[in-house]
Design an enzyme around this catalytic site. Structure first.
Site, mmCIF file in Angstrom:
data_model
loop_
_atom_site.group_PDB
_atom_site.id
_atom_site.type_symbol
_atom_site.label_atom_id
_atom_site.label_comp_id
_atom_site.label_asym_id
_atom_site.label_seq_id
_atom_site.Cartn_x
_atom_site.Cartn_y
_atom_site.Cartn_z
ATOM 1 N N TYR A 174 0.850 -1.184 0.000
ATOM 2 C CA TYR A 174 0.000 0.000 0.000
ATOM 3 C C TYR A 174 0.891 1.242 0.000
ATOM 4 O O TYR A 174 1.574 1.517 0.976
ATOM 5 C CB TYR A 174 -0.923 -0.022 1.219
ATOM 6 C CG TYR A 174 -1.884 1.143 1.368
ATOM 7 C CD1 TYR A 174 -2.202 1.977 0.300
ATOM 8 C CD2 TYR A 174 -2.501 1.403 2.591
ATOM 9 C CE1 TYR A 174 -3.086 3.031 0.446
ATOM 10 C CE2 TYR A 174 -3.398 2.446 2.752
ATOM 11 C CZ TYR A 174 -3.675 3.267 1.681
ATOM 12 O OH TYR A 174 -4.556 4.313 1.837
ATOM 13 N N LYS A 202 -1.789 -1.602 -3.855
ATOM 14 C CA LYS A 202 -2.724 -0.491 -3.994
ATOM 15 C C LYS A 202 -1.874 0.768 -4.108
ATOM 16 O O LYS A 202 -1.165 1.123 -3.163
ATOM 17 C CB LYS A 202 -3.658 -0.377 -2.786
ATOM 18 C CG LYS A 202 -4.597 0.832 -2.895
ATOM 19 C CD LYS A 202 -5.215 1.235 -1.579
ATOM 20 C CE LYS A 202 -5.990 2.543 -1.770
ATOM 21 N NZ LYS A 202 -6.443 3.120 -0.485
#
Length: 333
Positions: A174, A202
């Site tokens: 992330y 992500k």
């Protein structure tokens, strides 16, 4: 009895290896035949806002109410304890309770991604193990950033490798530089993509060139790229991204799922028209007004937003008016 990470890591590494060796036994999470990935991350994931009561306690009844409303939208799954969930403001006990609450309400065919990133590697491993025990299917691990000057590519590769080695569930990287001030370096991503228990990233930075390179350079890996915002979702899909973790999906979940479908079916002009109408509302609930703006907008679409935890402050009346105008001028209100 609390065992040290040094003793737990080999145990969890063995368990993770067993899970990877038999992915179809892991709660039905394997992708459809021909998908090419052991874990299917294709689709839209809303990063859930955490509802608080007027006294700023986690309001589980309102959380369950929002989950009931989201059940009719064809999300691939849900993300809890991300930036929009006010993750840094939750106590460790609350984090696990939120995961458990969402897991109980979520159909088994929908994925539950849970934020488990902490500043230290040891704390991240311990929380990731606890998230798995509470029902998370995937750990979403944000970059440690407090000592960002020391977070070299090598240090981050070491951190994520140790976490992935010890995690009993798959790990998604992330990168959210707007909050951390740190972009996970591309070379680190490409190295980590080779780890069998790291299944994707992500990326919320919005650098489309970088995202395209990630997709291109990891084609031989079991690795998927997720757009971290609705503002560049179509562009990400055009370059081969698998899905999106989008704050705006808390508010406009159905239109974002429609955009996902249009892109997959090749209806690019319709997708482009829809994407254009989503850019300004997305900016308003992210960069412009943040979580307070997201929670205010949720209320206009039938969800419970409620207050944020201090020191996040509510919007002023003029900010609320500007936010409403953004949704109205794009045809959503």
């Amino acid at each position: 009895v609390v065992l040290s990470t040094r003793f737990l890591s080999p145990l969890w590494s063995t368990l993770a290896a067993l899970c990877r060796a038999a992915p179809r036994q892991h709660r039905g999470l394997s992708s459809p035949s021909g998908q090419g990935h052991s874990l299917n991350l294709r689709g839209i994931f809303p990063p859930l806002a955490t509802p608080f009561s007027p006294t700023q306690e986690v309001d589980y009844a309102q959380l369950e109410g929002n989950l009931r409303r989201y059940a009719s939208i064809p999300f691939r799954g849900l993300v809890v304890l991300g930036s929009n969930g006010e993750y840094p403001y939750l106590a460790p006990r609350e984090r696990l309770e939120v995961v458990s609450c969402v897991r109980q309400a979520l159909p088994r065919d929908r994925l539950l991604l849970a934020g488990s990133g902490c500043e230290s590697t040891q704390a991240t491993i311990e929380l990731t193990v606890s998230m798995a025990e509470a029902g998370a299917d995937v750990a979403l691990v944000v970059t440690p950033c407090y000592y960002r000057g020391g977070m070299s590519s090598a240090a981050l590769v070491q951190h994520y490798t140790e976490v992935a080695d010890a995690s009993p569930i798959p790990v998604v990287l992330y990168s959210v530089p707007a909050n951390t001030g740190l972009d996970l370096p591309l070379e680190a991503v490409l190295t980590l993509a080779q780890h069998p228990n790291i299944v994707g990233i992500k990326d919320s930075g919005g650098d489309i060139t970088r995202m395209g390179l990630m997709v291109h350079k990891t084609r031989q890996e079991d690795f998927q790229v997720l757009a971290g915002s609705a503002g560049f979702l179509l562009a990400s899909y055009a370059l081969g991204a698998s899905g999106g973790v989008c704050a705006l999906a808390n508010v406009l979940g159905a239109p974002l799922c429609q955009l996902d479908r249009l892109c997959r079916e090749g209806h690019w002009q319709e997708a482009c028209d829809l994407q254009h109408r989503l850019i300004e509302p997305n900016m308003a609930v992210t960069r412009r007004f943040g979580v307070p703006g997201l929670k205010k907008a949720m209320e206009w679409f039938g969800y419970y937003g409620g207050p944020c935890r201090a020191p996040l402050a509510p919007l002023s009346p003029s900010q609320v008016e500007e936010l409403r105008g953004t949704f109205s001028t794009n045809g959503w209100l």
